[in-house]
Motif scaffolding. Structure first.
Motif, PDB file in Angstrom:
ATOM      1  N   THR A   1       5.378  -3.353  10.653  1.00 31.02           N
ATOM      2  CA  THR A   1       6.003  -2.866  11.614  1.00 31.02           C
ATOM      3  C   THR A   1       7.276  -4.028  11.738  1.00 31.02           C
ATOM      4  O   THR A   1       8.286  -3.707  11.970  1.00 31.02           O
ATOM      5  CB  THR A   1       5.321  -3.076  13.021  1.00 31.02           C
ATOM      6  OG1 THR A   1       4.211  -2.188  13.058  1.00 31.02           O
ATOM      7  CG2 THR A   1       5.936  -2.609  14.222  1.00 31.02           C
TER       8      THR A   1
ATOM      9  N   ARG B   1      10.087   2.890   5.980  1.00 36.29           N
ATOM     10  CA  ARG B   1      11.033   2.748   7.174  1.00 36.29           C
ATOM     11  C   ARG B   1      10.626   2.697   8.480  1.00 36.29           C
ATOM     12  O   ARG B   1      11.341   1.969   9.142  1.00 36.29           O
ATOM     13  CB  ARG B   1      12.295   3.375   6.755  1.00 36.29           C
ATOM     14  CG  ARG B   1      12.867   3.171   5.379  1.00 36.29           C
ATOM     15  CD  ARG B   1      13.963   2.187   5.378  1.00 36.29           C
ATOM     16  NE  ARG B   1      14.220   1.761   4.021  1.00 36.29           N
ATOM     17  CZ  ARG B   1      15.164   0.906   3.816  1.00 36.29           C
ATOM     18  NH1 ARG B   1      15.620   0.089   4.490  1.00 36.29           N
ATOM     19  NH2 ARG B   1      15.533   0.744   2.465  1.00 36.29           N
ATOM     20  N   LYS B   2       9.651   3.164   8.726  1.00 38.11           N
ATOM     21  CA  LYS B   2       9.143   3.271  10.013  1.00 38.11           C
ATOM     22  C   LYS B   2       8.027   2.296  10.154  1.00 38.11           C
ATOM     23  O   LYS B   2       7.586   2.145  11.422  1.00 38.11           O
ATOM     24  CB  LYS B   2       8.622   4.797  10.352  1.00 38.11           C
ATOM     25  CG  LYS B   2       9.745   5.744  10.274  1.00 38.11           C
ATOM     26  CD  LYS B   2       8.802   7.173  10.483  1.00 38.11           C
ATOM     27  CE  LYS B   2       9.880   8.528  10.457  1.00 38.11           C
ATOM     28  NZ  LYS B   2       8.882   9.648  10.411  1.00 38.11           N
ATOM     29  N   GLY B   3       7.520   1.609   9.351  1.00 36.15           N
ATOM     30  CA  GLY B   3       6.592   0.602   9.276  1.00 36.15           C
ATOM     31  C   GLY B   3       5.178   0.940   9.016  1.00 36.15           C
ATOM     32  O   GLY B   3       4.232   0.301   9.387  1.00 36.15           O
ATOM     33  N   PHE B   4       5.007   2.091   8.509  1.00 36.20           N
ATOM     34  CA  PHE B   4       3.640   2.373   7.796  1.00 36.20           C
ATOM     35  C   PHE B   4       3.251   1.836   6.399  1.00 36.20           C
ATOM     36  O   PHE B   4       4.360   1.711   5.577  1.00 36.20           O
ATOM     37  CB  PHE B   4       3.599   3.874   7.485  1.00 36.20           C
ATOM     38  CG  PHE B   4       3.373   4.784   9.049  1.00 36.20           C
ATOM     39  CD1 PHE B   4       2.089   5.095   9.576  1.00 36.20           C
ATOM     40  CD2 PHE B   4       4.469   5.470   9.425  1.00 36.20           C
ATOM     41  CE1 PHE B   4       2.073   5.600  10.537  1.00 36.20           C
ATOM     42  CE2 PHE B   4       4.484   6.086  10.569  1.00 36.20           C
ATOM     43  CZ  PHE B   4       3.263   6.356  11.347  1.00 36.20           C
ATOM     44  N   VAL B   5       2.199   1.351   6.110  1.00 37.93           N
ATOM     45  CA  VAL B   5       1.721   0.730   5.104  1.00 37.93           C
ATOM     46  C   VAL B   5       1.435   2.226   4.187  1.00 37.93           C
ATOM     47  O   VAL B   5       0.599   2.850   4.464  1.00 37.93           O
ATOM     48  CB  VAL B   5       0.506  -0.073   5.129  1.00 37.93           C
ATOM     49  CG1 VAL B   5       0.190  -0.696   3.659  1.00 37.93           C
ATOM     50  CG2 VAL B   5       0.635  -1.221   5.988  1.00 37.93           C
TER      51      VAL B   5
END
Ligand SMILES: Nc1nc2c(ncn2[C@@H]2O[C@H](COP(=O)(O)OP(=O)(O)OP(=O)(O)O)[C@@H](O)[C@H]2O)c(=O)[nH]1
Ligand SMILES: [Mg+2]
Lengths: 161, 196
Positions: free
Chosen positions: A61, A37-41
């Motif tokens: 992101t 949910r924070k945009g890390f793959v």
């Protein structure tokens, strides 16, 4: 420090990779990503025939930010969440679905691939993934050495003068 | 790509450029983008309106290198400064590690600076963060414009207790941009290494 909200490694990582690989095969999509949910793959698979993917950290992101905005909208309308997002273009489609509260699965595919098929298979995979992710613990804290600050500062000098 | 390999941990720091509309936040990011070596930065993503005002955020990852075995990376964000876009601003602040407050030196923006600072405090409070807990530096931008307010006057409305490190800038000419980023990065990394 922003850390991925899930420490995906070892067995769990292998299982996720396998499920994403299976999904890729059963649906015929180009790329398939699990993003937190924070945009890390967290994990990423692409079809053998697929061209080089776009910058995946940017994709992640934007997908996560988009989901955050959508969740805020859901909230305002008194919904707990909107479970899926579909963005259809002339040539391709971006499909995003929640994997529990922690992650998002993202599929990118050509318009020749039927959306219905993607949805059916993705829903199944989502359940499997949610099951794996719910048992994952937080990342243990990093132990910093005394010299860390000094070393980082000298790198900053190199980078920013 | 930021796939997480647990054996090779990464350190990711989120730095947010905050401040009133048109103060020069996006300009800061553009300057960093233009001036750091290409292999150290990722794409710059800008979600802006037709007239180049930030609508949601700008984003750019920047690699510092490897510090004691940890690949260290900054995620630079800007918020939309226009009052109207507060919902988006709140989302961007989530998980923030360091903040650059970009103030505008124009005489008619003194109140906007003060209001934006108050808005920052309120939005952080909603995330359960006290503004005093976050590394925060003040950039006093647009020093080149005619009638630029005295530095002390700007500091007096934003940081009356004079607690913040600050830096003068002319962001569109690149002046003070790296210096500001360095100030905030250093605070963020120091805080990290002390284990919060
Ligand atoms: N004279 C002068 N102009 C500047 C300076 N820095 C930025 N600008 C100009 O100010 C205008 C606004 O800059 P932006 O960086 O887009 O402002 P922003 O803070 O991102 O604005 P929002 O996205 O609306 O919050 C642009 O036309 C810039 O070229 C400066 O130091 N001096
Ligand atoms: Mg902007």
């Amino acid at each position: 420090m922003i850390e991925p909200s899930l420490a995906l490694y070892g067995d769990a990582f292998d299982q996720v990779e396998k499920h994403l690989g299976d999904l890729l095969e059963s649906t015929g999509v180009r790329y398939c990503l699990l993003v937190d949910r924070k945009g890390f793959v967290l994990s990423h698979k692409e079809a053998l025939w697929a061209p080089r993917p776009p910058a995946l950290d940017s994709v992640a992101t934007l997908v996560a930010s988009n989901a955050a905005a959508t969740a805020a909208l859901a909230n305002m309308l008194g919904e707990r969440t909107f479970s899926e997002q579909i963005h259809q273009g002339e040539q391709g489609t971006l499909y995003v679905e929640s994997v529990g509260d922690m992650a998002l699965i993202t599929l990118i595919f050509d318009s020749s691939v039927p959306l219905g098929r993607v949805k059916v298979h993705t829903k199944k995979t989502t359940l499997l993934l949610a099951d794996i992710l719910k048992d994952i613990k937080d990342v243990p804290a990093i132990e910093f050495d005394d010299d860390f600050g000094a070393n980082a500062a000298s790198l900053l000098d190199d980078l920013l003068g | 790509m930021s796939t997480i390999n647990f054996a090779a941990r990464e350190i990711n720091c989120k730095i947010v450029y905050y401040g009133p509309g048109m103060s020069g936040k996006t300009t800061n990011l553009k300057q960093v983008f233009a001036k750091v070596p290409e292999q150290l930065r990722g794409d710059m993503v800008s979600l802006a309106t037709e007239d180049e005002r930030t609508l949601f955020f700008d984003f750019m990852p920047l690699d510092l290198g490897t510090v004691q075995g940890f690949k260290t990376r900054f995620h630079l964000y800007t918020v939309p400064g226009q009052v109207f876009y507060n919902a988006s601003r709140k989302l961007i602040l989530r998980g923030v590690d360091g903040i650059v407050f970009v103030a505008d030196s124009a005489p008619n923006r003194l109140r906007a600076n003060a209001e934006s600072m108050r808005n920052l405090r309120e939005n952080l409070a909603e995330h359960g963060i006290d503004v005093k807990e976050v590394p925060l530096v003040l950039q006093i931008n647009k020093r080149d414009i005619e009638g630029a307010l005295p530095i002390e006057m700007i500091r007096a409305v934003i940081d009356p207790k004079k607690e913040l490190l600050w830096q003068e800038a002319v962001a569109d000419k690149g002046r003070g941009v790296f210096e500001t980023l360095k100030l905030v990065s250093r605070l963020v990394l120091e805080r990290l290494s002390k284990g919060e």
